[in-house]
Scaffold this motif. Structure first.
Motif, PDB file in Angstrom:
ATOM      1  N   LYS A  87       0.834  -1.194   0.000  1.00 46.32           N
ATOM      2  CA  LYS A  87       0.000   0.000   0.000  1.00 46.32           C
ATOM      3  C   LYS A  87       0.875   1.254   0.000  1.00 46.32           C
ATOM      4  CE  LYS A  87      -3.949  -2.227   0.292  1.00 46.32           C
ATOM      5  NZ  LYS A  87      -4.955  -2.218  -0.767  1.00 46.32           N
ATOM      6  N   ILE A  88       1.532   1.513  -1.114  1.00 49.13           N
ATOM      7  CA  ILE A  88       2.361   2.711  -1.210  1.00 49.13           C
ATOM      8  C   ILE A  88       1.450   3.935  -1.326  1.00 49.13           C
ATOM      9  CG2 ILE A  88       4.278   1.449  -2.278  1.00 49.13           C
ATOM     10  CD1 ILE A  88       3.419   2.571  -4.953  1.00 49.13           C
ATOM     11  N   PRO A  89       1.953   5.144  -1.002  1.00 50.00           N
ATOM     12  CA  PRO A  89       1.112   6.344  -1.025  1.00 50.00           C
ATOM     13  C   PRO A  89       0.377   6.551  -2.351  1.00 50.00           C
ATOM     14  CG  PRO A  89       3.167   6.818   0.082  1.00 50.00           C
ATOM     15  CD  PRO A  89       3.296   5.418  -0.458  1.00 50.00           C
ATOM     16  N   LEU A  90       1.038   6.276  -3.479  1.00 47.07           N
ATOM     17  CA  LEU A  90       0.395   6.463  -4.782  1.00 47.07           C
ATOM     18  C   LEU A  90      -0.823   5.553  -4.920  1.00 47.07           C
ATOM     19  CD1 LEU A  90       0.324   7.671  -7.636  1.00 47.07           C
ATOM     20  CD2 LEU A  90       1.867   5.838  -8.360  1.00 47.07           C
ATOM     21  N   HIS A  91      -0.692   4.290  -4.493  1.00 51.01           N
ATOM     22  CA  HIS A  91      -1.814   3.359  -4.569  1.00 51.01           C
ATOM     23  C   HIS A  91      -2.964   3.819  -3.670  1.00 51.01           C
ATOM     24  CE1 HIS A  91       0.903  -0.184  -6.025  1.00 51.01           C
ATOM     25  NE2 HIS A  91       0.473   0.566  -7.027  1.00 51.01           N
ATOM     26  N   ARG A  92      -2.623   4.308  -2.478  1.00 52.40           N
ATOM     27  CA  ARG A  92      -3.663   4.772  -1.566  1.00 52.40           C
ATOM     28  C   ARG A  92      -4.424   5.955  -2.152  1.00 52.40           C
ATOM     29  NH1 ARG A  92       0.285   3.945   2.481  1.00 52.40           N
ATOM     30  NH2 ARG A  92       0.642   6.191   2.672  1.00 52.40           N
ATOM     31  N   LYS A  93      -3.679   6.907  -2.733  1.00 54.33           N
ATOM     32  CA  LYS A  93      -4.331   8.081  -3.322  1.00 54.33           C
ATOM     33  C   LYS A  93      -5.204   7.682  -4.510  1.00 54.33           C
ATOM     34  CE  LYS A  93      -3.458  12.803  -4.886  1.00 54.33           C
ATOM     35  NZ  LYS A  93      -4.435  12.776  -5.976  1.00 54.33           N
ATOM     36  N   ASP A  94      -4.684   6.787  -5.358  1.00 56.95           N
ATOM     37  CA  ASP A  94      -5.462   6.329  -6.512  1.00 56.95           C
ATOM     38  C   ASP A  94      -6.716   5.583  -6.068  1.00 56.95           C
ATOM     39  OD1 ASP A  94      -3.667   7.435  -8.223  1.00 56.95           O
ATOM     40  OD2 ASP A  94      -2.699   5.556  -8.804  1.00 56.95           O
ATOM     41  N   HIS A  95      -6.553   4.721  -5.059  1.00 57.61           N
ATOM     42  CA  HIS A  95      -7.677   3.950  -4.534  1.00 57.61           C
ATOM     43  C   HIS A  95      -8.755   4.891  -3.995  1.00 57.61           C
ATOM     44  CE1 HIS A  95      -9.022   0.345  -1.809  1.00 57.61           C
ATOM     45  NE2 HIS A  95      -9.967   0.730  -2.644  1.00 57.61           N
TER      46      HIS A  95
END
Length: 204
Positions: free
Chosen positions: A94-102
């Motif tokens: 769960k890297i920051p980019l994935h969290r923001k995209d999610h």
């Protein structure tokens, strides 16, 4: 006679799919969403075929979803977002980019659920989006959830005004370069089979 290197050919193709998508944006700004979608889908097909960086696919997908939303194809957008939600839930890192995209996917789902008249589902999606993103990342979601919690009436016109305020749409007049745009008709590309809809990561 000089032979083009593989990198120069790829560079030319990147310019091509970018120009096709740019023309799609011009069409979308004129509310010609059917033709805009045709251009976006070809840009996606071309980008995926040369294994272009995923940022291209992600951006073109956003453009497609916006045109679907603006033609009131809310259920199509909601279905895509639900599939994307499942995809992100399956990602272990769960890297920051994935969290923001999610979180952004869930925000888009909530917006389309609201426009479709489903306030209960929209509230759930907004809560999930904000839980994933954290405070201050999705101001549109925060304001929408506040409205719903206070039982305020959320008309489509009020929602659209809020979307404009928070730059929800990526296809905006100030973000499009007409000089780079090329229509599919001007390129005379071979006919391709019609798309069966968006697939997350396009089979990557």
């Amino acid at each position: 006679m000089h032979t083009q290197t593989a990198s120069s050919v790829d560079s030319d193709v990147h310019v091509l799919h970018l120009s096709i998508a740019e023309h799609g944006k011009l069409l979308a700004l004129k509310h010609q969403h059917k033709e805009a979608l045709r251009h976006y889908q070809e840009a996606i097909r071309m980008a995926v075929s040369i294994r272009a960086p995923e940022i291209f696919f992600r951006h073109y997908t956003q453009c497609v979803l916006e045109s679907l939303e603006k033609t009131e194809s809310y259920q199509e957008v909601i279905e895509f977002c639900r599939n994307a939600d499942q995809h992100y839930q399956g990602i272990s890192a769960k890297i920051p980019l994935h969290r923001k995209d999610h979180a952004s996917v869930l925000e888009r789902q909530a917006v389309n659920e609201l426009k479709a008249g489903d306030k209960t589902s929209a509230r759930t999606s907004l809560l999930k989006a904000l839980e994933i993103s954290g405070k201050g990342v999705l101001p549109l979601s925060e304001e929408l959830l506040s409205w719903l919690q206070r039982n305020l009436t959320v008309t489509v016109s009020r929602l659209q005004a809020l979307q404009e305020k928070h730059h929800y749409f990526v296809v905006r007049r100030d973000q499009v370069n007409p000089q780079k745009a090329r229509s599919l008709d001007s390129l005379k590309l071979p006919k391709t089979a019609p798309s069966d809809g968006l697939r997350l990561n396009a089979g990557r």
